[in-house]
Design an enzyme around this catalytic site. Structure first.
Site, mmCIF file in Angstrom:
data_model
loop_
_atom_site.group_PDB
_atom_site.id
_atom_site.type_symbol
_atom_site.label_atom_id
_atom_site.label_comp_id
_atom_site.label_asym_id
_atom_site.label_seq_id
_atom_site.Cartn_x
_atom_site.Cartn_y
_atom_site.Cartn_z
ATOM 1 N N LYS A 14 0.862 -1.191 0.000
ATOM 2 C CA LYS A 14 0.000 0.000 0.000
ATOM 3 C C LYS A 14 0.893 1.233 0.000
ATOM 4 C CE LYS A 14 -4.447 -1.326 1.141
ATOM 5 N NZ LYS A 14 -4.540 -2.246 0.015
ATOM 6 N N LEU A 17 4.507 8.835 1.589
ATOM 7 C CA LEU A 17 4.844 8.266 0.285
ATOM 8 C C LEU A 17 6.247 7.661 0.269
ATOM 9 C CD1 LEU A 17 3.522 10.902 -2.301
ATOM 10 C CD2 LEU A 17 2.596 8.621 -1.784
ATOM 11 N N ASN A 18 6.398 6.595 -0.503
ATOM 12 C CA ASN A 18 7.698 5.978 -0.751
ATOM 13 C C ASN A 18 8.414 5.525 0.516
ATOM 14 O OD1 ASN A 18 7.296 6.467 -3.496
ATOM 15 N ND2 ASN A 18 8.070 8.561 -3.259
ATOM 16 N N ARG A 19 7.661 5.194 1.508
ATOM 17 C CA ARG A 19 8.207 4.691 2.783
ATOM 18 C C ARG A 19 9.028 5.745 3.529
ATOM 19 N NH1 ARG A 19 4.503 1.564 1.706
ATOM 20 N NH2 ARG A 19 4.773 -0.673 1.510
ATOM 21 N N LEU A 20 8.837 7.034 3.152
ATOM 22 C CA LEU A 20 9.554 8.103 3.860
ATOM 23 C C LEU A 20 8.617 8.653 4.945
ATOM 24 C CD1 LEU A 20 11.345 9.839 0.849
ATOM 25 C CD2 LEU A 20 12.214 8.095 2.422
#
Ligand SMILES: Cc1cc2nc3c(=O)[nH]c(=O)nc-3n(C[C@H](O)[C@H](O)[C@H](O)COP(=O)(O)O)c2cc1C
Length: 232
Positions: free
Chosen positions: A26, A208-211
């Site tokens: 996700k 977003l983007n695991r940040l």
């Protein structure tokens, strides 16, 4: 399963098809959590997020939290319990004082509480020290419970091995006969609350983007709170 209850290799057959967890992915929300937007204390910040979880997001049981304890040898265990109160003194839950978690806490009062608010891509992790609530506070909460739950607290020797489900039901039926609806059920001496006084509280917001954003309040010796940002 064998008659003695042991599971053998023959039982280890997985169902033919099920979703691949490695393919589950996700993307988390873009809206972030900033130092500037944080409340002065972690309990105030928790209250804001709890409000979001319960009222805005209508999460199912937003007060369900995973309580992790460890015994004197440092062996961990965890389970879900319900948060029943929180304020600047800490986070309160109720349980059986002879359960595994209570035995762990008697040996080692350090505890972690985790609120898994997945549909909001949020998580709160409290670390602190657990102490039993006073008997008056416990009694006030016990009285507010439904009659059936009051009996349940007596009927179950939580965390002990029992022979059959029927034994549990028989124990409940006997109590229900002794204390019919409307009759006051005494507070079990082996049942009560724990209040977790926080030493650190981390607020995690998926991005977003695991940040992701991770902001952690840490208690200072003078009672104030320091906020630090952790790498996701
Ligand atoms: C959603 C949910 C809420 C629960 N709430 C409580 C609770 O408030 N108190 C409690 O003692 N156990 C609660 N339980 C049961 C615990 O997870 C656990 O089985 C029990 O406390 C025994 O844990 P222990 O053997 O590790 O001490 C809950 C379980 C679930 C799934």
């Amino acid at each position: 399963m064998r008659q003695d209850g042991r599971v053998t290799d023959a039982d280890a057959v997985l169902p033919g098809s099920f979703p691949d967890p490695a393919a589950m992915r996700k993307q988390y929300r873009a809206e972030g959590l900033s130092e500037a937007g944080l409340a002065a204390t972690p309990v105030e910040q928790f209250a804001r997020w709890f409000q979001d979880a319960a009222v805005e997001a209508h999460l199912f049981e937003p007060n369900a939290m995973v309580v992790a304890t460890a015994d004197a040898e440092g062996r961990p265990s965890s389970r879900t319990v319900l948060l029943k109160h929180f304020d600047e003194q800490g986070f309160v839950f109720y349980t059986n004082y002879e359960s595994r978690k209570a035995r762990d806490l008697a040996e080692n009062p350090y505890v972690s509480l985790l609120f898994p608010w997945h549909p909001m891509a949020r998580q709160v992790v409290v670390r602190g020290v657990a102490r039993r609530t006073g008997r008056d506070e416990t009694a006030a909460y016990f009285r507010a419970r439904p009659h059936g739950s009051q009996l349940g607290a007596w009927a179950s020797a939580q965390s002990s091995v029992i022979a059959t489900r029927a034994d549990l039901d028989a124990s409940y039926a006997e109590l229900a006969a002794r204390y019919p609806e409307g009759e006051q059920v005494p507070v079990p001496p082996h049942w009560g609350g724990f209040r977790v006084a926080p030493q650190s509280v981390e607020f995690w917001q998926g991005r977003l983007n695991r940040l992701h954003d991770r902001l952690r309040y840490v208690a200072e010796p003078d009672g104030s709170w320091r906020v630090e940002r952790l790498s996701p």
